[in-house]
Design a protein around this motif. Sequence first.
Motif, mmCIF file in Angstrom:
data_model
loop_
_atom_site.group_PDB
_atom_site.id
_atom_site.type_symbol
_atom_site.label_atom_id
_atom_site.label_comp_id
_atom_site.label_asym_id
_atom_site.label_seq_id
_atom_site.Cartn_x
_atom_site.Cartn_y
_atom_site.Cartn_z
ATOM 1 N N UNK A 28 -4.481 -36.576 7.005
ATOM 2 C CA UNK A 28 -3.865 -37.731 7.663
ATOM 3 C C UNK A 28 -3.102 -38.588 6.661
ATOM 4 N N UNK A 29 -3.616 -38.693 5.442
ATOM 5 C CA UNK A 29 -2.893 -39.439 4.404
ATOM 6 C C UNK A 29 -1.599 -38.731 4.035
ATOM 7 N N UNK A 30 -1.645 -37.425 3.855
ATOM 8 C CA UNK A 30 -0.436 -36.669 3.506
ATOM 9 C C UNK A 30 0.602 -36.740 4.622
ATOM 10 N N UNK A 31 0.147 -36.696 5.883
ATOM 11 C CA UNK A 31 1.058 -36.727 7.024
ATOM 12 C C UNK A 31 1.569 -38.126 7.329
ATOM 13 N N UNK A 32 0.935 -39.153 6.760
ATOM 14 C CA UNK A 32 1.354 -40.521 7.013
ATOM 15 C C UNK A 32 0.714 -41.142 8.243
ATOM 16 N N UNK A 33 -0.214 -40.444 8.881
ATOM 17 C CA UNK A 33 -0.908 -41.015 10.035
ATOM 18 C C UNK A 33 -1.852 -42.123 9.606
ATOM 19 N N UNK A 34 -2.455 -41.976 8.439
ATOM 20 C CA UNK A 34 -3.289 -43.001 7.817
ATOM 21 C C UNK A 34 -2.528 -43.472 6.583
ATOM 22 N N UNK A 35 -2.279 -44.767 6.523
ATOM 23 C CA UNK A 35 -1.462 -45.308 5.437
ATOM 24 C C UNK A 35 -2.325 -45.503 4.196
ATOM 25 N N UNK A 36 -1.852 -44.975 3.094
ATOM 26 C CA UNK A 36 -2.551 -45.106 1.828
ATOM 27 C C UNK A 36 -1.565 -44.994 0.685
ATOM 28 N N UNK A 37 -2.030 -45.329 -0.509
ATOM 29 C CA UNK A 37 -1.179 -45.260 -1.684
ATOM 30 C C UNK A 37 -1.734 -44.223 -2.642
ATOM 31 N N UNK A 38 -0.877 -43.395 -3.147
ATOM 32 C CA UNK A 38 -1.269 -42.384 -4.118
ATOM 33 C C UNK A 38 -1.478 -43.060 -5.471
ATOM 34 N N UNK A 39 -2.423 -42.524 -6.224
ATOM 35 C CA UNK A 39 -2.637 -43.042 -7.559
ATOM 36 C C UNK A 39 -3.955 -43.747 -7.745
ATOM 37 N N UNK A 40 -4.911 -43.494 -6.894
ATOM 38 C CA UNK A 40 -6.216 -44.125 -7.023
ATOM 39 C C UNK A 40 -7.229 -43.153 -7.577
ATOM 40 N N UNK A 41 -8.425 -43.625 -7.783
ATOM 41 C CA UNK A 41 -9.489 -42.774 -8.270
ATOM 42 C C UNK A 41 -9.547 -42.731 -9.784
ATOM 43 N N UNK A 42 -10.498 -41.988 -10.297
ATOM 44 C CA UNK A 42 -10.717 -41.919 -11.741
ATOM 45 C C UNK A 42 -9.568 -41.258 -12.477
ATOM 46 N N UNK A 43 -9.017 -40.199 -11.907
ATOM 47 C CA UNK A 43 -7.952 -39.462 -12.596
ATOM 48 C C UNK A 43 -6.562 -39.908 -12.155
ATOM 49 N N UNK A 44 -6.512 -40.948 -11.366
ATOM 50 C CA UNK A 44 -5.244 -41.504 -10.864
ATOM 51 C C UNK A 44 -4.439 -40.508 -10.045
ATOM 52 N N UNK A 45 -5.116 -39.549 -9.418
ATOM 53 C CA UNK A 45 -4.414 -38.622 -8.538
ATOM 54 C C UNK A 45 -4.998 -38.660 -7.130
ATOM 55 N N UNK A 46 -5.815 -39.673 -6.841
ATOM 56 C CA UNK A 46 -6.421 -39.808 -5.525
ATOM 57 C C UNK A 46 -5.623 -40.763 -4.656
ATOM 58 N N UNK A 47 -6.262 -41.277 -3.632
ATOM 59 C CA UNK A 47 -5.634 -42.185 -2.687
ATOM 60 C C UNK A 47 -6.400 -43.499 -2.662
ATOM 61 N N UNK A 48 -5.673 -44.578 -2.412
ATOM 62 C CA UNK A 48 -6.255 -45.895 -2.165
ATOM 63 C C UNK A 48 -5.835 -46.317 -0.762
ATOM 64 N N UNK A 49 -6.809 -46.752 0.038
ATOM 65 C CA UNK A 49 -6.535 -47.136 1.424
ATOM 66 C C UNK A 49 -6.929 -48.593 1.590
ATOM 67 N N UNK A 50 -5.990 -49.409 2.040
ATOM 68 C CA UNK A 50 -6.261 -50.827 2.281
ATOM 69 C C UNK A 50 -7.139 -50.978 3.521
ATOM 70 N N UNK A 51 -7.974 -52.005 3.520
ATOM 71 C CA UNK A 51 -8.905 -52.234 4.630
ATOM 72 C C UNK A 51 -8.160 -52.431 5.947
ATOM 73 N N UNK A 52 -7.061 -53.195 5.928
ATOM 74 C CA UNK A 52 -6.322 -53.447 7.174
ATOM 75 C C UNK A 52 -5.682 -52.165 7.705
ATOM 76 N N UNK A 53 -5.231 -51.282 6.815
ATOM 77 C CA UNK A 53 -4.660 -50.006 7.255
ATOM 78 C C UNK A 53 -5.731 -49.116 7.879
ATOM 79 N N UNK A 54 -6.923 -49.132 7.294
ATOM 80 C CA UNK A 54 -8.020 -48.348 7.850
ATOM 81 C C UNK A 54 -8.436 -48.901 9.206
ATOM 82 N N UNK A 55 -8.498 -50.231 9.329
ATOM 83 C CA UNK A 55 -8.832 -50.845 10.622
ATOM 84 C C UNK A 55 -7.789 -50.495 11.677
#
Length: 156
Positions: A28-55
């Motif tokens: 869903x993140x890759x398809x854009x159905x769930x809005x998130x930003x690339x570059x999260x996590x320990x290795x900076x290759x994960x996703x970060x999802x804002x609380x309002x986007x998840x809601x």
Amino acid sequence: MNVYSVDEAFLILQHNKITSHKESVKRWLRQGKLIGQKGGGLKKNGWIIQEEDLHAFIKERLPEAPYLPTNPLPIVIPSGSTGDIEWYREEGRIKMWQQITSRNIWEGRYEFKKRFIQECIDHLRLDNKNLRDYLLENILSHKKGYAKPGVPLFTQ
């Protein structure tokens, strides 16, 4: 405002019965159905999802849901007497059983498959064809009002 990793978002979506696979959240993140930003996590290759986007995503999937908790797991068990700790353990057990039964793991019946019954008969090494046919016919006749043969999982 909170931000969530894919793992945390998955736990929240799982708690709200939207998905049971972490890979769905990533898709869903890759398809854009769930809005998130690339570059999260320990290795900076994960996703970060804002609380309002998840809601917003949860509201889209469950428009009639009156309450959408975002904290799927209790974080801290307060220290106290043995009785308090046992109470929290019992609460955890109750929640676990509610999760298991809500996912319909046990439907209340075990359905027989003809192939499985034939494998069991083969395992018994029964050579008498009449006995094999009798057992197969008798076992497959246990329908008790259902479309498929089976037996209840729990007898009372």
